[in-house]
Design a protein around this motif. Structure first.
Motif, PDB file in Angstrom:
ATOM      1  N   SER A  86      -0.506   3.709  -1.158  1.00 57.22           N
ATOM      2  CA  SER A  86      -0.750   5.210  -0.528  1.00 57.22           C
ATOM      3  C   SER A  86      -0.673   6.277  -0.115  1.00 57.22           C
ATOM      4  N   ARG A 115      -2.773   0.657 -11.234  1.00 53.46           N
ATOM      5  CA  ARG A 115      -3.416   1.422 -11.617  1.00 53.46           C
ATOM      6  C   ARG A 115      -2.832   3.028 -11.598  1.00 53.46           C
ATOM      7  N   ASP A 133       0.907  -1.553  -0.030  1.00 54.64           N
ATOM      8  CA  ASP A 133       0.060  -0.546  -0.055  1.00 54.64           C
ATOM      9  C   ASP A 133       1.035   1.360   0.171  1.00 54.64           C
ATOM     10  N   GLU A 184      -3.996   5.756 -12.787  1.00 55.49           N
ATOM     11  CA  GLU A 184      -5.291   6.988 -12.394  1.00 55.49           C
ATOM     12  C   GLU A 184      -5.389   7.582 -11.479  1.00 55.49           C
ATOM     13  N   ASN A 185      -5.151   7.052 -10.923  1.00 59.04           N
ATOM     14  CA  ASN A 185      -5.373   6.406  -8.372  1.00 59.04           C
ATOM     15  C   ASN A 185      -4.324   7.342  -8.389  1.00 59.04           C
ATOM     16  N   CYS A 186      -2.999   7.991  -8.418  1.00 59.41           N
ATOM     17  CA  CYS A 186      -2.230   8.798  -8.342  1.00 59.41           C
ATOM     18  C   CYS A 186      -2.757  10.331  -8.572  1.00 59.41           C
ATOM     19  N   ASN A 187      -1.996  11.063  -8.022  1.00 60.24           N
ATOM     20  CA  ASN A 187      -2.256  11.746  -7.482  1.00 60.24           C
ATOM     21  C   ASN A 187      -1.343  12.584  -8.849  1.00 60.24           C
ATOM     22  N   ASP A 188      -2.606  13.260  -9.550  1.00 65.19           N
ATOM     23  CA  ASP A 188      -2.086  13.987 -10.508  1.00 65.19           C
ATOM     24  C   ASP A 188      -1.558  14.979 -11.140  1.00 65.19           C
ATOM     25  N   SER A 242      -1.098  -0.295  -4.078  1.00 56.25           N
ATOM     26  CA  SER A 242      -1.793   0.363  -4.571  1.00 56.25           C
ATOM     27  C   SER A 242      -1.612   2.088  -4.646  1.00 56.25           C
ATOM     28  N   ILE A 249      -3.081   5.195  -4.530  1.00 54.15           N
ATOM     29  CA  ILE A 249      -4.184   6.372  -4.131  1.00 54.15           C
ATOM     30  C   ILE A 249      -3.600   6.739  -3.449  1.00 54.15           C
ATOM     31  N   LYS A 250      -3.728   8.355  -4.590  1.00 58.02           N
ATOM     32  CA  LYS A 250      -2.800   9.240  -4.216  1.00 58.02           C
ATOM     33  C   LYS A 250      -1.547   9.016  -3.979  1.00 58.02           C
TER      34      LYS A 250
END
Length: 191
Positions: free
Chosen positions: A42, A80, A40, A82-86, A60, A62-63
């Motif tokens: 995230s 994935r 994780d 696209e789940n990163c902080n862009d 994972s 996420i952000k």
């Protein structure tokens, strides 16, 4: 709550499947032969970091922040992105295996994918303007409403890109790769 800040450190042969990655901001750090599979990540921030010979498969994201991060010789299956902080998202890939990853709707201008295996990767609705796909295998990767203006596919192979469904102005292709642009017409092209 304060965020841990870790700068200019080298992490060698760390197995983050046994103990979680400390939630922190990592700047200028190097990760060598580390195992992040199913970890994780995230909310972790990686700024100007490098990953060499690491396994990040199914982590994972996420952000997660990746800003000016390089990946070399890494195994990165099923991520994935696209789940990163862009915000400030910028990375490069050299000799990495990125099968089944998703970059859906990301702005990735000038991204370098070099000697990468990109099987069944989702680039739908991405902005990959001026990106370089040098010697990349793009077997069954999806380009749908993708901005590929000025992208370089001259040494890429196994791609199928519909010119009617993607923006390709000034993109670079080799003569041998033109079949990848005509795939939808089911033509028989010979040398």
């Amino acid at each position: 709550m304060s965020v841990n800040y870790i700068a200019d450190q080298t992490f060698d042969k760390q197995d983050f499947t046994l103990r979680p990655v400390p939630k922190a901001e990592y700047e200028g750090c190097s990760f060598i032969s580390c195992n992040f599979s199913n970890s994780d990540l995230s909310g972790v921030k990686f700024l100007d970091c490098s990953f060499t010979s690491c396994n990040l498969s199914l982590a994972s994201l996420i952000k997660t922040v990746f800003s000016d991060v390089s990946f070399k010789d890494c195994k990165m299956l099923g991520l994935r992105f696209e789940n990163c902080n862009d915000f400030g998202l910028a990375f490069s890939f050299d000799n990495c295996k990125l099968d089944h990853c998703s970059f859906y709707k990301l702005k990735l201008k000038k991204t370098t994918f070099k000697n990468a295996q990109l099987h069944e990767v989702d680039f739908s609705e991405c902005d990959l303007s001026s990106s370089d796909f040098r010697n990349c295998d793009l077997l069954q990767s999806t380009f749908d409403k993708t901005i590929l203006e000025k992208a370089d596919f001259r040494s890429a192979y196994n791609y199928s890109i519909d010119p009617d469904n993607n923006r390709l102005k000034k993109a670079k292709f080799s003569k041998s790769g033109l079949a990848g642009l005509l795939h939808k017409y089911d033509l028989q092209i010979s040398e």
